[in-house]
Design an enzyme around this catalytic site. Structure first.
Site, PDB file in Angstrom:
ATOM      1  N   ARG A  76       0.830  -1.209   0.000  1.00 47.78           N
ATOM      2  CA  ARG A  76       0.000   0.000   0.000  1.00 47.78           C
ATOM      3  C   ARG A  76       0.860   1.253   0.000  1.00 47.78           C
ATOM      4  O   ARG A  76       1.896   1.304   0.688  1.00 47.78           O
ATOM      5  CB  ARG A  76      -0.903   0.021   1.237  1.00 47.78           C
ATOM      6  CG  ARG A  76      -1.978  -1.034   1.231  1.00 47.78           C
ATOM      7  CD  ARG A  76      -2.689  -1.130   2.546  1.00 47.78           C
ATOM      8  NE  ARG A  76      -1.753  -1.448   3.621  1.00 47.78           N
ATOM      9  CZ  ARG A  76      -1.959  -1.169   4.898  1.00 47.78           C
ATOM     10  NH1 ARG A  76      -3.047  -0.533   5.253  1.00 47.78           N
ATOM     11  NH2 ARG A  76      -1.078  -1.506   5.808  1.00 47.78           N
TER      12      ARG A  76
ATOM     13  N   SER B  73       7.674  -5.703   6.230  1.00 46.07           N
ATOM     14  CA  SER B  73       7.206  -6.673   7.228  1.00 46.07           C
ATOM     15  C   SER B  73       7.830  -8.049   7.058  1.00 46.07           C
ATOM     16  O   SER B  73       7.146  -9.071   6.909  1.00 46.07           O
ATOM     17  CB  SER B  73       5.682  -6.773   7.176  1.00 46.07           C
ATOM     18  OG  SER B  73       5.113  -5.498   7.325  1.00 46.07           O
TER      19      SER B  73
ATOM     20  N   ASP C 122       6.059  -3.989  10.427  1.00 44.74           N
ATOM     21  CA  ASP C 122       4.622  -3.731  10.550  1.00 44.74           C
ATOM     22  C   ASP C 122       4.166  -3.574  11.995  1.00 44.74           C
ATOM     23  O   ASP C 122       3.294  -2.757  12.299  1.00 44.74           O
ATOM     24  CB  ASP C 122       3.806  -4.815   9.848  1.00 44.74           C
ATOM     25  CG  ASP C 122       4.298  -6.221  10.135  1.00 44.74           C
ATOM     26  OD1 ASP C 122       5.212  -6.382  10.969  1.00 44.74           O
ATOM     27  OD2 ASP C 122       3.776  -7.175   9.524  1.00 44.74           O
TER      28      ASP C 122
END
Length: 885
Positions: free
Chosen positions: A499, A561, A615
């Site tokens: 994203r 992440s 993350d």
């Protein structure tokens, strides 16, 4: 009597038929019990029998044949408990059950339990039952209309000190029939005549229209729980009800309900006798001159008194005098004492005749020539003449052409519950396999100790190289204050998509944001690293142009992440790919440098990567904007990761850990690797080990493979395929599709567990996706149990990790920010974690779980804002010091 049998037959037929069931008084609920014991059952099984002012815990050990070794313990339920909150009742039952298991030395064994719940119950599955109305003086709040199995299981699980799964719920008459069938193969009816009254019988499955599979089921019979006590609520028994019945009915908590029961059961017969005797005393017929202060009290004259009075031999009144003495009456008048016995006989004879009507109705309904009726209950068991009165009237109603045998089945309701747990083959085999996923409290505590040890190894410079839980320094020491202003970019790469995020901070808690998601193809996930970072930079450039910020110079925070060793706030070395990624040329390199190079090579946007985090750090940072006591960030999605606030002085891998002015540092634990050294072998299963060998990184990320959404669906698939091969689940269904690796996703698991109790719509849709068609509710229930077992283990392991971090920080209160698909979308995952946190931490520590949606991406942008602010502050300080100098 004949008219009563006709009316009851009509009501039973109404209850069985789907079209008329809603209007029926005799509901004829499906019990979902289609198998009676064969004598081949083996193993230990628990029964719990709740039916009146006490309940019983039962342990049976079946060795094959008719022999049953059993232990039984009775517990009293106080009047306060009967009328208090339902939560208190089930907590007390669970507490008593736990004590019983410990006394029997079975608290460490994984055992199935059958639950006899002797109140009007609408069953929607073998282990799902909705209470329709309290009877027998119970009025516990918050239970009517709910699944009592769920309430009991929650109470058991909340304790965490026994390993018991409620696999079946029945009522007392069903339990009695099942127990009777072990010794009498022609058993067809179960009957309770005690505090309450109820009956069940064996009906042709095809006639049980409220059973969804009544037309297709391969099993010919179904036990039907008639809920006989309600017969007459529509006035069908008004032809035999008296003024006394109607008067007593108005005194009960449920007037105009349970009409048949109020005319027949031990709860009410003594009160009927009392009303008649008081009337005769007031008329001056009986016990003239004797006081009515005591006998005038409602419910003082029990049915036990009635049985005792009728136990006196003809012409003898010893028991009658003792009873009268209890209610304040002294009498030596034998005519009066004989009249008292006649009143008792009249009331109990009517009861016995009505019971005979019901049995005759069921025998005729089944159209059998011979059958055995199993009976239990205090009135049938202890009244001296009750059995023979029923037998007399059965001969009258049925003649000599039908042979009906009445058998006393002592404690049948409790034994029956345990036997039902033993006779459900799919449940039994599924239960045995799923035992391996249970983690009891002692093992959970051991996991927290082992994890604490690993964290301490990761923090310490001397032991860091050998640690599995690396506890990398994040270089993030500042949490948001709300004073941040300006535009900042975030980029969040963590699985099969990434994203791009633009936030515009105006001060305070408000965030204006734009987000765009991009899919990472499987080819990209396994191709050259250069292609991956080129694609990310290309997508970021397109996003910036859409937002019209391609001409602005903007800082970017990068959430990456995957296991990362940071060398600074904007320098991070990938240590291993996870989550299916295998891009070449990235492990062991600085991913910030690779991303910045890909951006700069394009030359069409002015973006500087100023910070890299994982993350969980992003989630913690985002959570801290709204919750000032945020101390832990956790991701439970495709992967699993956790970070927490550690004292800077303990973070020995940070060069300035002794001199830093800032007291805390966010530590990226890289929790997913916990167990790589064998620390989790005592909770890993054969399924975990087999799946591990299929992954790109065998013997790595052990904790993650036991907990994350990447793997749970595959674990479930392995178990289901095993059960299908054993012939336990979905017999005759193809395994071509479900036999494919990774076909069964964790999303499917969440959907299956989202079905309401007793409903299987989502389960059927999921099975359809993997080539299985099934309407077998026991099989669908077993599928859900497998899913629950696997996700419960995951939630328990996550709770262990959170509890470990809370204890490591030694805080009394803190907020945990969580994100990830498994935590976000699974219907029960959060509450399972919360339950186990309470078990591990007690009530002394308050831990709040907060869902932080898109926290990892927002957190990256917020860390970029903090990094820029820190850089500006450092520059100003340096200039000021030079000026002073």
């Amino acid at each position: 009597m004949v008219e009563i049998t006709h009316r009851l037959t009509h009501e039973i037929e109404k209850g069985l038929a789907k079209a008329t069931h809603p209007q029926a008084n005799v509901k004829c609920y499906v019990s979902y019990v289609q198998d009676l014991p064969t004598g081949a059952e083996r193993g230990k099984f628990l029964g719990l029998d709740l039916g009146g002012t006490h309940f019983r815990c039962i342990l049976i050990d079946l060795k094959g044949g008719l022999e049953i070794q059993a232990a039984i313990k009775k517990f009293v339920i106080s009047d306060t408990m009967m009328k208090g909150p339902g939560r208190n009742l089930f907590h007390f039952i669970a507490e008593s059950l736990a004590g019983f298991c410990k006394e029997q030395n079975i608290d460490e064994e994984e055992l199935p339990l059958g639950f006899t719940f002797s109140f009007p119950l609408q069953q929607i599955g073998i282990n799902k039952g909705i209470l329709t109305i309290w009877t027998k003086g119970f009025q516990c709040e918050g239970v009517v209309g709910t699944d009592v199995v769920e309430k009991l299981q929650k109470a058991i699980d909340r304790r965490g000190d026994i390993r018991v799964k409620v696999v079946a719920i029945i009522n007392d008459s069903t339990g009695t029939l099942v127990t009777c069938a072990r010794g009498y193969k022609d058993s067809r009816i179960g009957f309770i005549v005690g505090t309450g009254v109820n009956a069940c019988y064996m009906e042709k499955t095809s006639n049980a229209e409220m059973f969804e599979d009544h037309k297709t089921s391969k099993k010919p019979y179904m036990i039907i729980n008639t809920e006989l006590g309600a017969f007459g609520e529509n006035g069908a028994l008004d032809l035999i009800r008296t003024i006394y019945d109607k008067s007593i009915d108005l005194q009960t908590p449920n007037p105009e309900k349970q009409t048949f029961e109020k005319c027949t059961s031990g709860m009410y017969l003594g009160e009927v006798v009392r009303h008649v005797v008081v009337d005769l005393m007031r008329m001056g017929v009986l016990f003239r001159g004797q006081p009515t202060e005591i006998i005038g009290q409602k419910w003082i004259f029990t049915t036990q008194y009635v049985s005792e009075i009728e136990s006196d031999p003809p012409g003898k009144y010893h028991s009658a005098r003792l009873v009268l003495d209890q209610v304040g009456i002294r009498s030596d008048s034998e005519p009066d004492l004989e009249c008292l016995r006649y009143v008792c006989e009249s009331v109990t004879m009517r009861s016995a005749r009505l019971i005979a009507c019901a049995i005759a109705t069921l025998v005729n309904k089944m159209n059998v020539e011979e059958c055995t009726v199993g009976l239990d209950g205090g009135l049938f068991r202890f009244h001296p003449h009750y059995r023979e009165r029923i037998e007399d009237k059965l001969t009258l109603l049925l003649g000599n052409s039908k042979k009906v045998k009445l058998v006393l089945v002592e404690d049948g309701s409790g034994f029956g519950a345990a036997l039902v747990a033993a006779t459900s083959p799919s449940h039994r085999e599924t239960f045995e396999i799923c035992k391996i996923f249970r983690i009891p409290k002692d093992k959970m505590v051991e996991i927290t100790h082992r994890l604490t040890h690993e964290i301490e190894k990761g923090l310490a410079k001397a032991t860091h190289p050998q640690a599995n839980v690396k506890c990398y320094v994040s270089y993030v020491q500042d949490l948001p204050t709300g004073a941040e202003r300006g535009k900042f970019l975030g980029l969040d790469l963590g699985g099969t998509h990434f994203r791009c995020i633009l936030i515009d901070l105006k001060g305070g808690l408000e965030i204006q944001a734009a987000i765009k998601k991009f899919v990472v193809s499987e080819t990209m996930m396994k191709g050259p690293g250069h292609n991956l970072f080129h694609f990310i930079a290309e997508s970021l450039a397109g996003f910036c142009k859409e937002q019209k910020i391609d001409e602005e110079e903007l800082p970017l925070g990068f959430t990456f992440s995957f296991p990362l060793q940071q060398k600074g706030i904007n320098n991070g070395i990938l240590t291993i790919w996870t989550k299916g990624f295998q891009c070449e040329g990235v492990v062991g390199t600085d991913v910030v440098e690779k991303l910045q190079k890909a951006i700069d090579e394009r030359g069409d946007i002015r973006v500087k990567v100023v910070a890299i985090i994982n993350d969980s750090t992003g989630t913690l940072v985002t959570c801290a904007r709204g919750y000032k006591d945020s101390r832990i960030g956790f991701i439970v999605g495709t992967g699993v990761s956790a970070c927490y606030m550690e004292k800077t002085s303990n973070a020995e891998m940070f060069e300035d850990h002794k001199t830093s002015e800032k007291p805390y540092m966010i530590i990226n634990t890289e929790l997913g690797a916990f167990g790589e050294n064998g620390a989790l072998n005592f909770v890993r299963t054969i399924y975990d080990k087999n799946i591990d060998l299929q992954t790109p990184n065998p013997e790595k990320q052990t904790f993650e493979k036991c907990t994350s959404g990447m793997y749970l669906g595959e674990v479930v698939r392995h178990v289901v395929v095993d059960l299908m091969r054993m012939g336990v689940l979905f017999r005759g269904q193809p395994t071509e599709i479900i036999g494919q690796k990774w076909i069964f996703t964790t999303q499917y698991v969440s959907e299956i567990e989202s079905d309401p109790p007793g409903k299987y719509q989502n389960a059927r849709l999921v099975l359809d996706q993997v080539g299985i068609r099934s309407d077998s509710e026991p099989d669908l229930e077993c599928l859900r149990y497998v899913c629950e077992s696997v996700t419960m283990r995951s939630a328990r392991l996550i709770a262990c990790a959170i509890a470990t971090l809370v204890n490591k920080m030694n805080v009394e209160e803190c907020t945990v920010g969580l994100d990830g698909g498994l935590f976000r979308f699974h219907p029960h995952y959060r509450e399972r974690i919360e339950d186990k946190l309470t078990l591990l931490l007690g009530n002394s520590k308050k831990v709040k779980l907060v869902l932080v949606e898109d926290g990892s991406g927002f957190g990256a942008a917020l860390v970029a804002a903090n990094a820029l602010r820190h850089k500006e502050t450092t520059t100003k300080t340096t200039k000021y010091k030079k000026k002073i100098k």
